[in-house]
Design an enzyme around this catalytic site. Structure first.
Site, PDB file in Angstrom:
ATOM      1  N   GLU A 206     -10.788  -1.838  -5.006  1.00 55.25           N
ATOM      2  CA  GLU A 206      -9.693  -1.131  -5.493  1.00 55.25           C
ATOM      3  C   GLU A 206      -9.605  -0.966  -6.978  1.00 55.25           C
ATOM      4  OE1 GLU A 206      -8.831   0.339  -2.984  1.00 55.25           O
ATOM      5  OE2 GLU A 206      -8.182  -0.633  -1.505  1.00 55.25           O
TER       6      GLU A 206
ATOM      7  N   GLY B  47       0.881  -1.249  -0.098  1.00 57.74           N
ATOM      8  CA  GLY B  47       0.093  -0.108  -0.131  1.00 57.74           C
ATOM      9  C   GLY B  47       0.781   1.248   0.048  1.00 57.74           C
ATOM     10  N   TYR B  48       0.547   1.971  -0.788  1.00 55.07           N
ATOM     11  CA  TYR B  48       1.161   3.349  -0.929  1.00 55.07           C
ATOM     12  C   TYR B  48       0.326   4.606  -0.983  1.00 55.07           C
ATOM     13  CZ  TYR B  48      -0.455   2.943  -5.711  1.00 55.07           C
ATOM     14  OH  TYR B  48      -1.185   2.809  -6.910  1.00 55.07           O
ATOM     15  N   GLY B  49      -1.001   4.590  -0.928  1.00 49.58           N
ATOM     16  CA  GLY B  49      -1.746   5.378  -0.577  1.00 49.58           C
ATOM     17  C   GLY B  49      -2.686   5.184   0.550  1.00 49.58           C
ATOM     18  N   SER B  50      -4.171   5.052   0.382  1.00 50.09           N
ATOM     19  CA  SER B  50      -4.969   4.921   1.512  1.00 50.09           C
ATOM     20  C   SER B  50      -4.791   3.373   2.354  1.00 50.09           C
ATOM     21  CB  SER B  50      -6.548   5.070   1.254  1.00 50.09           C
ATOM     22  OG  SER B  50      -6.690   4.013   0.390  1.00 50.09           O
TER      23      SER B  50
HETATM   24  C1  BEZ Z   1      -2.918   2.078  -1.925  1.00 49.83           C
HETATM   25  O1  BEZ Z   1      -1.796   1.584  -2.106  1.00 49.83           O
HETATM   26  O2  BEZ Z   1      -3.409   2.504  -1.149  1.00 49.83           O
HETATM   27  C2  BEZ Z   1      -4.063   1.941  -3.116  1.00 49.83           C
HETATM   28  C3  BEZ Z   1      -3.513   1.925  -4.284  1.00 49.83           C
HETATM   29  C4  BEZ Z   1      -4.437   1.783  -5.278  1.00 49.83           C
HETATM   30  C5  BEZ Z   1      -5.790   1.631  -5.076  1.00 49.83           C
HETATM   31  C6  BEZ Z   1      -6.199   1.809  -3.654  1.00 49.83           C
HETATM   32  C7  BEZ Z   1      -5.391   1.771  -2.633  1.00 49.83           C
END
Ligand code: BEZ
Length: 223
Positions: A97, A10-13
């Site tokens: 996602e 995970g690199y975002g939420s």
């Molecule tokens: C995430 O890494 O947090 C992420 C990446 C793409 C879609 C949703 C979450």
């Protein structure tokens, strides 16, 4: 034979909103990518507006980006999914996602220096219709400040990402994220000081300029 482990990066939420059924959460980084707020998720159930995606570093290097530096290490977290729950979690992730993202696998380097882990990562590639491309940071900050969706305010996604990155390691900050957060805070302060209401914005903010492909840029600008 033991089931193969399933790890999700995970690199975002996902950094602060973990997937279900994980038994390990490991801070660390991947390389060869650049994190950018270049994915538009207005109208999708899980995302509030402009969100991050990973850009192939070699592709990003061909673009003109106002934020013209990016850390070599893209910090985030890897989650190990409990073996019995892998099928269920994969189903859940597909629903939650996959919109506009495709699945890649990439080596993840734990912060403690232990061996790299093969992780699944969702990437919004330039060929998906929600990919926006480089934007003027001030216009992007204005867009984020005015956007919201069923899962909340876009600025809260940005601030959540900034805080959770800062919590991972002393070197995990991302200038693209912290510069946008600084701009949004300044805009918010100005709006409060002047008593101006924040109107919802539908205006496109893309000013995509690719040294590699003018046609692609024109396609994106038409959106
Ligand atoms: C995430 O890494 O947090 C992420 C990446 C793409 C879609 C949703 C979450």
């Amino acid at each position: 034979m033991a089931a193969e482990e399933f790890w999700l990066y995970g690199y975002g939420s996902l950094i602060w909103k973990p997937p279900p059924h994980f038994d390990r959460r490991v801070p660390g980084w991947v390389s060869g990518y650049v994190r950018r707020f270049w994915q538009d998720h207005r109208g999708t159930p899980e995302a509030p507006g402009r969100v991050v995606t990973l850009i192939d570093r070699s592709y990003w290097e061909q673009l003109t980006d106002h934020h013209d530096t990016a850390p070599d290490k893209v910090w985030g977290v890897a989650y190990r999914i409990i073996p019995d729950k892998v099928a269920e979690v994969k189903d859940y992730l597909d629903i939650r996602e996959i919109n506009g993202y495709s699945i890649h696998y990439t080596p993840f380097h734990p912060a403690d220096g232990s061996a790299p882990i093969r992780t699944l990562v969702y990437i919004g590639t330039p060929d998906n219709e929600q990919f926006v491309g480089p934007q003027d940071p001030q216009q992007l900050a204005e867009h984020i400040l005015k956007s919201q969706g069923p899962s909340g305010l876009n600025k809260d996604y940005l601030f959540g990402l900034e805080t959770s990155l800062d919590d991972l390691s002393p070197e995990s900050g991302d200038i693209h994220v912290s510069d946008l957060a600084r701009r949004v805070r300044a805009l918010e302060k100005d709006a409060q000081a002047s008593g101006r209401p924040l109107e919802p914005s539908n205006a496109p903010t893309s000013d995509f300029h690719s040294k590699a492909s003018t046609n692609e840029a024109e396609e994106l600008e038409k959106e």
